[in-house]
Enzyme design. Sequence first.
Site, PDB file in Angstrom:
ATOM      1  N   SER A 256     -26.274  51.538  13.599  1.00 26.93           N
ATOM      2  CA  SER A 256     -26.769  51.457  11.857  1.00 26.93           C
ATOM      3  C   SER A 256     -26.818  52.757  11.253  1.00 26.93           C
ATOM      4  O   SER A 256     -27.579  53.655  11.947  1.00 26.93           O
ATOM      5  CB  SER A 256     -27.953  50.440  12.178  1.00 26.93           C
ATOM      6  OG  SER A 256     -28.394  50.512  10.898  1.00 26.93           O
TER       7      SER A 256
ATOM      8  N   THR B  48     -15.687  43.863  -0.272  1.00 24.10           N
ATOM      9  CA  THR B  48     -15.744  45.152  -0.809  1.00 24.10           C
ATOM     10  C   THR B  48     -16.284  46.033  -0.135  1.00 24.10           C
ATOM     11  O   THR B  48     -17.493  46.021   0.062  1.00 24.10           O
ATOM     12  CB  THR B  48     -15.897  45.129  -2.488  1.00 24.10           C
ATOM     13  OG1 THR B  48     -15.315  44.054  -3.232  1.00 24.10           O
ATOM     14  CG2 THR B  48     -15.590  46.542  -2.924  1.00 24.10           C
TER      15      THR B  48
ATOM     16  N   GLN C   1     -30.537  52.556  18.350  1.00 21.88           N
ATOM     17  CA  GLN C   1     -31.400  53.447  18.567  1.00 21.88           C
ATOM     18  C   GLN C   1     -30.549  54.764  19.230  1.00 21.88           C
ATOM     19  O   GLN C   1     -31.246  56.094  19.252  1.00 21.88           O
ATOM     20  CB  GLN C   1     -32.618  53.196  19.450  1.00 21.88           C
ATOM     21  CG  GLN C   1     -33.477  52.143  18.753  1.00 21.88           C
ATOM     22  CD  GLN C   1     -34.222  52.811  17.606  1.00 21.88           C
ATOM     23  OE1 GLN C   1     -34.544  54.313  17.705  1.00 21.88           O
ATOM     24  NE2 GLN C   1     -34.426  52.151  16.675  1.00 21.88           N
TER      25      GLN C   1
ATOM     26  N   GLY D  47     -27.176  47.026  11.488  1.00 21.53           N
ATOM     27  CA  GLY D  47     -27.429  46.895  12.858  1.00 21.53           C
ATOM     28  C   GLY D  47     -27.463  45.310  13.198  1.00 21.53           C
ATOM     29  O   GLY D  47     -26.881  44.623  13.988  1.00 21.53           O
TER      30      GLY D  47
ATOM     31  N   CYS E 198     -40.271  45.578  12.336  1.00 20.70           N
ATOM     32  CA  CYS E 198     -39.820  44.151  12.013  1.00 20.70           C
ATOM     33  C   CYS E 198     -40.929  43.115  12.312  1.00 20.70           C
ATOM     34  O   CYS E 198     -40.888  42.055  11.676  1.00 20.70           O
ATOM     35  CB  CYS E 198     -38.440  43.655  12.719  1.00 20.70           C
ATOM     36  SG  CYS E 198     -37.176  44.979  12.858  1.00 20.70           S
TER      37      CYS E 198
HETATM   38  C1  LIG Z   1     -33.244  49.272  13.670  1.00 21.87           C
HETATM   39  C2  LIG Z   1     -32.636  48.350  14.798  1.00 21.87           C
HETATM   40  C3  LIG Z   1     -31.612  46.976  14.513  1.00 21.87           C
HETATM   41  C4  LIG Z   1     -31.541  46.608  13.284  1.00 21.87           C
HETATM   42  O1  LIG Z   1     -30.692  47.278  12.431  1.00 21.87           O
HETATM   43  P1  LIG Z   1     -30.686  47.245  10.841  1.00 21.87           P
HETATM   44  O2  LIG Z   1     -29.561  48.219  10.418  1.00 21.87           O
HETATM   45  O3  LIG Z   1     -32.168  47.496  10.183  1.00 21.87           O
HETATM   46  O4  LIG Z   1     -30.450  45.820  10.803  1.00 21.87           O
HETATM   47  C5  LIG Z   1     -31.133  46.623  15.801  1.00 21.87           C
HETATM   48  N1  LIG Z   1     -31.280  46.842  16.877  1.00 21.87           N
HETATM   49  C6  LIG Z   1     -32.188  48.010  17.115  1.00 21.87           C
HETATM   50  C7  LIG Z   1     -32.565  48.528  18.576  1.00 21.87           C
HETATM   51  C8  LIG Z   1     -32.856  48.690  16.182  1.00 21.87           C
HETATM   52  O5  LIG Z   1     -33.643  49.738  16.396  1.00 21.87           O
END
Ligand SMILES: *Cc1c(COP(=O)(O)O)cnc(C)c1O
Length: 360
Positions: free
Chosen positions: A200, A238, A180, A72, A326
């Site tokens: 993601s 890749t 989300q 994400g 995070c």
């Molecule tokens: C978890 C999240 C991300 C980041 O995604 P990753 O795959 O962990 O890098 C970005 N935006 C939102 C709203 C998220 O909840």
Amino acid sequence: MSQLVYLDNAATTQVKEEVLEEMLPFFRETYSNPSAVYSFAQNGKKAVEKARKQAADLIGAKQEEIYFTAGGSESDNWALKAIAEAYEGKGKHIITSKIEHHAILYTCEYLEKRGFEVTYLDVDADGKIVIEELKKAIRKDTILISIMSANNEIGTIQPLAEIGRIAHEKDIIFHTDAVQAYGHIPLNVDAMHIDMLSASGHKLGGPKGIGLLYIRSGIKIKSFIHGGAQERSRRAGTHNTPGIIGIGKAAELAGKNMNENIQKETALRSHLIERVLSEIPHVKLNGHPTDRLPGNANFSFRFVEGESILILLDQLGICASSGSACTSGSLDPSHVLLAIGLPHEIAHGSLRLLYLKKQL
Ligand SMILES: *Cc1c(COP(=O)(O)O)cnc(C)c1O
């Protein structure tokens, strides 16, 4: 410890059994590089394209509009930086909100240092952007509106179709961080006028380290990772075949079971919210009462620190988090809770739970 109660599915989810089963052959037997020409590579290539279709179908996109990334955060970075670069001749103004994920907010800060202007929209007490404010923020040089589909802390769902319609009336590109929301609530890129969408794998029962960016055909953006010709020369590297198979399968399952999941999660969430509000004093529910992710609950408790509640819950085997994973470890209260108007001390006593039925 007797039983683990995992309520932190907004931070990450367990890989679903069916997803893992689908992935395993791509570590063991079908380990070929899907870009190779020999027939041994063909099964991998076919599987990658099948996953691309599964991922596209979930949001009503075309297969060739899905680009696989490493997650994400990469998708968010790519969307914003590449649009800024491709459209700076047209203008250097971007609109986003104050409650975006840091993958968006910090990318915006980076762009500000490079001469772009960013408007960070306020949200109301429920965490929604105010449409009138959005309209007022639009300028002749606005090139991009990036508003998240649903918030990762308080679960509030934004009025995407309305935002998209306004963006398109003004010929502005609309990106949404749907990390989300993807697989959790219905999304349709055409009905909602979405031009770009980030998702993601690990937030919907797929593996970590795989994500996607939907880019509507006709949007001109360049590669962010330079190298090979993978992903129509827009994202080199890749293919992460098992990861791609995983996000594809997770998307397929999420689409198939969406109504049932929404019903179950909403029932569990409502039960949790009702009991917490009725049995614990000095508690407040954060986020929109109804327009929220089916599995999300976020509470503020007065007179107690969020971190202390987390430690006590942990002793009972309950996994929850305060704010976003995070930023845990930082002493600042959540930027999301401050944006919905909570005073510092109350924002500090907050707890996020994402209630999903066991083994999604
Ligand atoms: C978890 C999240 C991300 C980041 O995604 P990753 O795959 O962990 O890098 C970005 N935006 C939102 C709203 C998220 O909840």
